[in-house]
Design a protein around this motif. Structure first.
Motif, short mmCIF file in Angstrom:
data_model
loop_
_atom_site.label_atom_id
_atom_site.label_comp_id
_atom_site.label_asym_id
_atom_site.label_seq_id
_atom_site.Cartn_x
_atom_site.Cartn_y
_atom_site.Cartn_z
N TYR A 193 -6.69 -6.50 7.10
CA TYR A 193 -5.23 -6.40 7.14
C TYR A 193 -4.85 -5.33 8.16
O TYR A 193 -5.45 -4.26 8.21
N PRO A 194 -3.86 -5.60 9.03
CA PRO A 194 -2.94 -6.74 9.05
C PRO A 194 -3.25 -7.78 10.12
O PRO A 194 -2.34 -8.51 10.53
N TYR A 202 0.76 -15.85 1.02
CA TYR A 202 0.99 -14.43 1.31
C TYR A 202 1.35 -14.25 2.78
O TYR A 202 2.32 -13.54 3.11
N MET A 204 4.92 -12.71 4.05
CA MET A 204 5.06 -11.48 4.83
C MET A 204 5.79 -11.73 6.14
O MET A 204 6.57 -10.88 6.60
N ASP A 229 8.90 -9.37 5.84
CA ASP A 229 8.62 -8.10 6.51
C ASP A 229 8.82 -8.29 8.01
O ASP A 229 8.00 -8.94 8.68
N TRP A 258 6.14 -8.16 11.64
CA TRP A 258 5.17 -9.09 12.24
C TRP A 258 5.83 -10.01 13.25
O TRP A 258 5.29 -10.24 14.34
N PHE A 269 -8.40 -5.94 2.55
CA PHE A 269 -7.28 -4.99 2.52
C PHE A 269 -7.73 -3.53 2.44
O PHE A 269 -6.90 -2.65 2.20
N THR A 277 -5.21 0.52 0.58
CA THR A 277 -4.23 -0.53 0.88
C THR A 277 -2.81 0.05 0.80
O THR A 277 -2.43 0.61 -0.23
N ASP A 323 3.26 -1.10 1.19
CA ASP A 323 4.16 -2.02 1.89
C ASP A 323 3.45 -3.27 2.39
O ASP A 323 4.04 -4.09 3.10
N SER A 324 2.18 -3.45 2.00
CA SER A 324 1.47 -4.70 2.28
C SER A 324 1.84 -5.80 1.29
O SER A 324 1.41 -6.95 1.46
N GLN A 325 2.64 -5.48 0.28
CA GLN A 325 2.95 -6.43 -0.78
C GLN A 325 4.29 -7.13 -0.53
O GLN A 325 5.31 -6.47 -0.32
N GLN A 351 8.33 -5.77 -0.01
CA GLN A 351 9.18 -6.12 1.12
C GLN A 351 10.45 -6.85 0.68
O GLN A 351 11.52 -6.67 1.28
#
Length: 297
Positions: free
Chosen positions: A117-118, A155, A159, A163, A166, A201, A206, A209-211, A215
């Motif tokens: 990730y990411p 997922y 994202m 979010d 990206w 991850f 981890t 804010d990867s979740q 977001q």
């Protein structure tokens, strides 16, 4: 026997027996067997389209046999705990959506443990950028671009939709998406117990804010309309914690959300129900294609 084979095996045995195809079970994986049933008359394929320079940065494009002016375009990301998967295994998804008039891009992305990730989100964003740039030449409308995913791929789709980091990196924004679809996605999975996912991850480092749920709480007012589907009996990704909680959070913050959990499917057969032999299990294709084909708001 892999978990995927185990999940499909019992359901497919009856169907194989009815068609006299039981001997093939020993020679073919369920995905290969399902892909062998895909009709060639519903679509054409433009295979091995590079969206980047890495060998994993490629996609197959499924075009409806009868093109529709201004068709929707879906970029599909498959699951596999961010550590396995091949776009060719999801021919049945590309065909299913193309048969409903949807230009469909089935994209590979780089996997753990080669990357962490990411990076798989960065690849997913590049694939969406490529789809947007080629939408018109492929017979699709750039204003009707969707991201769709199952499991880990859901997922990725979430994202990109929730979010903005990206898509911003490829000179896009989530507002350029007409919507997104998540099938049995993990949207809130800390702490991480699965060893493969821990590697992907870098658990326990981890970031929160990867979740996607995190977001959603921050960016829901900018989120595109959403379809979330899951399986009530999902033993891999808890549908109450993930699908229902994300749907409730987005809806409470003003995002248009459709959500449904099905009884007769599992985590794996939820996506399998897109294939012709398994469509009787749940109306997954009807729900997804109906969402993608709905007139723009």
């Amino acid at each position: 026997m892999t978990p995927l084979i185990s999940a499909f095996h019992a359901r497919r045995r009856r169907w194989l027996a009815l068609l006299g195809l039981t001997p093939l079970l020993q020679a073919c994986s369920p995905l290969r067997l399902i892909n062998a049933t895909v009709s060639a008359s519903t679509h054409t394929v433009r295979a091995d389209q590079p969206y980047g320079s890495d060998p994993r940065q490629q996609a197959d494009v499924y075009l409806p046999a009868r093109p529709v002016a201004g068709a929707p375009m879906a970029v599909f990301f498959y699951g596999g705990s961010w550590s396995s998967g091949e776009r060719a295994d999801y021919r049945f998804v590309g065909e299913a959506l193309a048969s409903r008039g949807i230009v469909t891009v089935v994209a590979d992305y780089r996997l753990s443990p080669q990357v962490r990730y990411p990076v798989f989100l960065q690849d997913s964003a590049l694939a969406v950028r490529w789809a947007l740039d080629h939408a018109t030449s492929l017979g699709a409308s750039p204003e009707r671009l969707f991201v769709v995913g199952h499991s880990a791929g859901a997922y990725n789709a979430a994202m990109l939709a929730l979010d903005p980091r990206w898509l911003t990196a490829v000179n896009m924004t989530p507002r350029q998406l007409a919507g997104w679809v998540g099938l049995a996605g993990p949207y809130d999975f800390l702490p991480i117990g699965n060893p493969d996912v821990q590697v992907a991850f870098e658990w326990p480092n981890t970031p929160f804010d990867s979740q996607p749920l995190f977001q959603a709480r921050v960016h829901a007012k900018a989120a595109p309309r959403t379809l979330l589907l899951g399986a009530n009996s999902d033993s891999l990704v808890n549908p109450q914690r993930n699908t229902l909680t994300l749907a409730q959070t987005l809806s409470a913050l003003g995002t248009q959300v459709d959500v449904e959990l099905f009884d007769r499917v599992s985590h794996i057969t939820l996506i399998g129900a897109m294939a012709r032999p398994l469509r009787g299990l749940a109306p997954v294709l009807d729900r997804v294609s109906g969402f993608l084909n709905a007139p723009p708001a």
